[in-house]
Design an enzyme around this catalytic site. Structure first.
Site, PDB file in Angstrom:
ATOM      1  CG  ASP A 101      -2.056  -0.831   1.181  1.00 38.14           C
ATOM      2  OD1 ASP A 101      -2.467  -1.105   0.058  1.00 38.14           O
ATOM      3  OD2 ASP A 101      -2.582  -1.213   2.247  1.00 38.14           O
TER       4      ASP A 101
ATOM      5  CE  LYS B  83      -8.209   0.941  -1.792  1.00 37.06           C
ATOM      6  NZ  LYS B  83      -7.963   0.391  -0.524  1.00 37.06           N
TER       7      LYS B  83
ATOM      8  CG  MET C  47      -7.928   6.735   7.663  1.00 37.80           C
ATOM      9  SD  MET C  47      -8.884   5.507   6.782  1.00 37.80           S
ATOM     10  CE  MET C  47      -9.259   4.342   8.074  1.00 37.80           C
TER      11      MET C  47
END
Ligand code: SAH
Length: 461
Positions: A249, A271, A384
């Protein structure tokens, strides 16, 4: 076990043999097999030993002085005369040598084992002098077990090792060698069909696997930790070194990838915020298809793979395809943040529970209600959350939490770019300004809040 078996490198090393008769000749034969340099101490040599000296394969010294033993890796005393053996032993010991005196175990630093020789395969048997007859019986049994030309097969395997390493994926090598030494190749070779054995092995190498090997793929969800590579677990490093392919990732630090096997394929499936070039379903399909080809797949995720890493979706996809999976846990960002702050996540009498939560939900869902998570005496670790700071502040203040509730943020915990910021709930947006992704936000709710403006949700809410 008072003597320790060990294979010594003897090629080109000096071995001194005292004696000129058959006992000495026996030791000379053994040591020449190991390509040692021989020095014979004897006034007279039997014809075999004299022949060695004449052909330059041994040198002769007639004086048993200390110099005669100097530099010897190993000394054999084998004159056949008991008194002379004892005297020579004393000289060799005084010269600091490792000594073997034939038939005098009490004078030996080193004893020679019974040997089954299928060079380069060598079996050594010892009984520490307790049962020489048993030792000989074992030797006979092993002689019968191992076909006479086994050494040639081992040598062939040795010559093809690097070709196998190149052509056969790591995950299939073990099965290939098992097949070589326990299947048709060993049989053919033992029957003297050495060329047939070699071509069978070469065909398997060209195929990249042993015939019929259904190498089973495997998916490991491995926690890479927060970034610093010495915060990875030993098991995680092991998996990286076994991997055929690694899917990683955006948050995985390049430092960590350096620990992987050199020829493992590395595939980035990160991503970028807002972009979707790697939708989850595509990642699921990719890792499953790699495992189906028999590869050992490592799905490397930052922190702990079971936290906010969509691990369950990948596990489900693998399970549906009948592929074996495992999770290798890692140090999660909240733990790393606590370490950066040099402060515990819980504190007796102040915070007695820890809540790990994300401040962001799936694109199609509402943002999570942070005020509903807050509890007196809780440490709330928010993942996050960097883009949600103003909303978090507003919601918690509106819920009546004290203005001075402690707030901490750690960005890039454990990495060189780590940044720590501390503040208070009432001024959180301002205090935490400039905190960038990825960061953990820790909020420590007081056990007995004072000056609450609005009711705090009950524990059961
Ligand atoms: N599985 C990961 C979390 C993945 S979600 C874990 O257990 O840590 C991604 C979030 O993790 C980021 O938005 C950030 O909140 C947090 N994070 C990951 N690495 C971090 C780091 N080195 N320092 C601070 N926060 C980090």
């Amino acid at each position: 076990m008072k003597t320790f078996p060990m294979f010594l490198q003897m090629a080109d090393r000096l071995v001194v043999i005292a004696g000129g008769g058959e006992q000495a000749a026996q030791k000379a034969r053994l040591m020449l097999k190991a390509e040692a340099r021989l020095r014979l101490i004897a006034a007279a040599l039997d014809p075999e030993l004299a022949g060695l000296v004449a052909s330059g394969r041994a040198e002769q010294v007639t004086e048993a002085s200390a110099e005669a033993f100097t530099g010897a890796a190993l000394v054999f005393i084998a004159t056949g005369d008991e008194e002379q053996d004892v005297a020579l032993h004393a000289v060799a010991k005084a010269a600091g040598c490792v000594v073997n005196v034939v038939d005098r175990p009490e004078l030996c630093d080193a004893v020679t084992p019974s040997i089954v020789d299928r060079d380069p395969v060598v079996v050594a048997i010892g009984t520490e002098g307790t049962a020489p007859v048993l030792g000989r019986q074992i030797k006979t049994q092993i002689e019968q077990m191992l076909e006479p030309n086994l050494g040639a097969l081992a040598a062939l395997a040795g010559r093809l090792r690097s070709a196998v390493a190149e052509a056969v994926p790591h995950a299939r090598r073990r099965a290939l060698w098992d097949w070589v030494f326990a299947g048709p190749i060993r049989d053919a070779h033992a029957r003297g069909k050495e060329r047939e054995a070699a071509s069978l092995l070469k065909a398997a190498i060209a195929e990249g696997q042993a015939p019929g090997d259904q190498a089973r793929g495997h998916i490991s969800l491995v926690g890479a930790g927060p970034g610093a590579r010495d915060l990875m677990t030993l098991r995680a490093v092991k998996r990286l070194q076994e991997a055929d392919v690694i899917f990683y990732d955006r948050l995985v630090d390049p430092e960590v990838l350096e620990l992987a096997r050199r020829d493992a394929q590395r595939i980035y499936v990160g991503k970028t915020v807002g972009a979707h070039e790697w939708p989850q379903e595509k990642i699921d399909a990719l890792i499953v298809s790699a495992a189906r080809q028999g590869q050992r797949v490592v799905r490397l995720k930052s922190g702990d793979p079971s936290l906010f890493g969509r691990a369950e979706e990948e596990l489900r996809a693998a399970r549906e395809a009948g592929i074996e999976t495992e999770i290798v846990p890692g140090v999660t960002a909240a733990s790393a943040a606590a370490a950066s702050l040099n402060r515990a996540l819980t504190e007796r009498g102040a915070t007695d529970h820890l809540i790990l939560a994300t401040a962001t939900k799936r694109d199609d869902a509402d943002a999570p209600d942070i005020a509903a998570l807050a509890r007196p005496g809780a440490t709330l670790a928010l993942y996050m959350a960097t883009r949600q700071i103003p909303r978090i502040e507003a919601d918690l203040m509106a819920a009546g939490w004290p203005h001075d509730t402690e707030v901490e943020a750690v960005a890039n915990a454990s990495q060189a770019s780590e940044k720590i910021v501390t503040g208070r709930l009432g001024t959180m947006s301002r205090d935490l300004e400039g905190v960038t992704h990825p960061a953990i936000i820790l909020i420590r709710f007081p056990m007995h809040p004072v000056a609450v403006a609005a009711p705090i949700p009950a524990l059961t809410a």
